[in-house]
Design an enzyme around this catalytic site. Structure first.
Site, mmCIF file in Angstrom:
data_model
loop_
_atom_site.group_PDB
_atom_site.id
_atom_site.type_symbol
_atom_site.label_atom_id
_atom_site.label_comp_id
_atom_site.label_asym_id
_atom_site.label_seq_id
_atom_site.Cartn_x
_atom_site.Cartn_y
_atom_site.Cartn_z
ATOM 1 N N GLY A 123 -41.744 -142.447 67.304
ATOM 2 C CA GLY A 123 -41.417 -141.919 68.676
ATOM 3 C C GLY A 123 -40.198 -140.814 68.432
ATOM 4 N N THR A 143 -36.487 -139.154 67.836
ATOM 5 C CA THR A 143 -35.298 -138.662 68.615
ATOM 6 C C THR A 143 -35.675 -139.122 70.128
ATOM 7 O OG1 THR A 143 -34.232 -137.619 67.075
ATOM 8 C CG2 THR A 143 -33.448 -137.397 69.435
ATOM 9 N N GLY A 180 -26.323 -132.367 77.960
ATOM 10 C CA GLY A 180 -24.973 -132.702 78.450
ATOM 11 C C GLY A 180 -24.973 -132.729 80.104
ATOM 12 N N GLY A 183 -26.013 -128.371 71.375
ATOM 13 C CA GLY A 183 -27.240 -128.040 70.994
ATOM 14 C C GLY A 183 -27.542 -128.943 69.697
ATOM 15 N N MET A 231 -36.823 -126.216 71.534
ATOM 16 C CA MET A 231 -36.729 -127.538 71.149
ATOM 17 C C MET A 231 -37.066 -128.598 71.999
ATOM 18 S SD MET A 231 -33.541 -127.305 68.474
ATOM 19 C CE MET A 231 -33.732 -126.735 66.600
ATOM 20 N N HIS A 236 -50.579 -132.323 103.210
ATOM 21 C CA HIS A 236 -49.345 -132.557 103.909
ATOM 22 C C HIS A 236 -49.273 -133.902 104.329
ATOM 23 C CE1 HIS A 236 -46.824 -131.406 107.311
ATOM 24 N NE2 HIS A 236 -47.299 -132.407 107.867
#
Length: 503
Positions: A75, A77, A222, A309, A356, A482
């Site tokens: 899997g 990071t 962040g 980054g 990325m 709707h």
């Protein structure tokens, strides 16, 4: 038959006109489902979103495949210390925040609510463990050989793997795909210890809620992690060198997004540089100065999150030994078939140019393997959606208004606020907007930007529309159920080529 033929013609047009990436180790422990010592058709180095998807697809296409992964769990990071655990904490913290601030007006009342951080972390870890086991199950199902260990190239068709059990094995492959992902970008003078100065990895495993959290970098990661801890009680201050948060975001949407985060008590210090962090005392002391230079100031924090980054991770692979070319940023240069300059060596995901993002890496992996198998693969990097999973979320695909202006195109803009959307009002979660950009003469959609509670789900109608060259009228004349949030996209499309109904 006519519809199918039309779809095939449109797909063919996309394939012929799409823009591809520019031309042109010790890595990865060994629990083997089978030995990797015999020659493989495909060897994948890295078991992240790009790598494991490439391995499964290769096996599905009848290619003998081995995947080598260092972490001990599949899997990458994303699944282990990125996308998945962060979304678990974003959801849990949002539930806590809603219980504190919104439940009462919906008639749900209780005397008190508190955070059980160990339980919250346990739920996150349970989700991660279940998903990683699921990928192992998919490897078994598709007969992918799985080797756990760190590897480096011996030649373009061989890698040496130091396995988790202390052994060593050589894995041979006719085609080797590098899918080793990326690592946190470090900043000069800052040492990440994952306790007080943390990367996103450490921010996902804090043992207590910091009183003051400083986030260095106002990008997606962040802001997401800042949102988690802000909801749980931290005072969050975001320090950003640039003049704007999330510079790649559409300017108009970005301004609304920043106002929303500020209403959630997140503070921003833009055009500000972090000079140093003093770790000597119980409280961290950051020395700051204006990005353009000037008087220095001090900011205190209990925890500092470095989120400036990510950079390609190819350390220890021995790329120089076999002559693989990289650019100044360390990215492997590949052609439109994901092939490097070395015959038989390919690369995908974060180690090559392009966004990325985990989903981009998955698409790279499928396309790369299809090329290896003698088929046609395709990834259009201009149509990879981006999502910031705060609340509200922000999602986009295609061009921003600033980019359209820079191209000198005549265009129209259609907008629709969620304050006028019946479903959003019904659930009392109506902050946000849909913005559609379309070429003036042809009405072809150029970009779509959504700020909404579930923008990450809503954006894919727009992604499909852009892939097939749809007009804003195409979306506007498509019946939407709707009441749904997706009706806001329909109305924004109506506003682009004509007029909306509900505003």
């Amino acid at each position: 038959m006519a519809i199918g033929s039309l779809a095939r013609r449109k797909a063919s047009t996309i394939l012929s006109s799409s823009r591809y990436v520019s031309k042109y180790s010790s890595y990865y422990f060994s629990r083997s489902f089978a030995s990797g010592s015999d020659e493989n058709d495909v060897v994948v180095i890295g078991g992240g979103p790009g790598g494991y998807v490439a391995a499964i697809k290769a096996a599905q296409l009848g290619l003998k495949t081995t995947c080598i992964e260092k972490r001990g769990t599949l899997g990458g990071t994303c699944l282990n210390v990125g996308c998945i655990p962060s979304k678990a904490l974003l959801h849990s913290s949002h539930m806590f925040h809603e219980a504190q601030h919104s439940f009462a007006q919906h008639g749900v009342k209780f005397s008190s609510v508190e955070v059980d951080l160990p339980a919250m972390m346990s739920q996150k870890d349970k989700a991660v463990a279940g998903l990683t086991r699921g990928i192992e199950g998919l490897f078994k199902k598709n007969k992918v050989n799985y080797v756990k260990g760190y590897c480096k190239f011996l030649s373009p068709s061989e890698v040496s793997v130091d396995t988790i059990d202390g052994g060593n094995t050589v894995v041979k492959g006719k085609n080797i795909i590098i899918a080793t992902g990326s690592d946190v970008k470090s900043l000069p003078g800052l040492t990440i210890d994952e306790k007080r100065i943390v990367s996103s990895t450490g921010a996902l495993a804090l043992t207590e809620v910091p009183k003051n959290l400083v986030v260095i970098g106002a990008g997606y990661i962040g802001l997401e992690m800042g949102s988690v801890w802000g909801r749980l009680g931290s005072q969050v201050t975001v320090v950003e060198f640039a003049s704007d948060i999330v510079p790649t975001m559409d300017g108009e949407v970005r301004k609304q997004f920043q106002r929303s985060l500020e209403k959630q008590k997140m503070k921003f210090m833009l055009k500000t540089k972090v000079v140093s962090v003093d770790t000597a005392g119980d409280v961290l002391k950051l020395t700051l100065e204006p990005a353009a230079g000037g008087e220095q100031t001090t900011l205190e924090a209990d925890v500092v999150l470095v989120s400036a980054g990510r950079v390609p991770f190819t350390s220890g692979l021995g790329l120089d030994k076999i002559g693989v070319e990289t650019d100044k940023a360390g990215r492997i240069l590949v052609n439109e078939r994901f092939a490097s300059n070395v015959t038989g060596v390919y690369a995908i995901g974060d180690v090559i140019p392009g966004p990325m993002l985990a989903h981009k890496a998955e698409e790279d992996g499928v396309a790369c393997v299809e090329f290896i198998a003698g088929k046609e693969g395709h990834v259009d990097y201009d149509l990879v959606p981006g999502v910031c999973y705060t609340h509200p979320e922000v999602a986009s695909v295609g061009k921003t208004e600033e980019q359209v202006k820079a191209l000198g195109l005549d265009y129209r803009v259609g907008k629709f606020p969620f304050l006028a959307n019946s479903r959003a009002k019904a659930i009392d979660d109506a902050e946000g907007i849909v913005k559609v950009l379309a070429e003036k003469e042809t009405d072809k959609i150029l970009g779509v930007h959504i700020m909404a509670p579930n923008a990450g789900e809503l954006i894919h109608e727009a992604v499909l529309a852009l892939h097939y060259g749809a007009s804003s009228e195409d979306i506007a004349r498509t019946c939407h159920a709707h009441p749904t949030m997706s009706e806001a996209l329909k109305e924004a499309a109506m506003a682009t080529y004509d007029k909306p109904i509900h505003i």
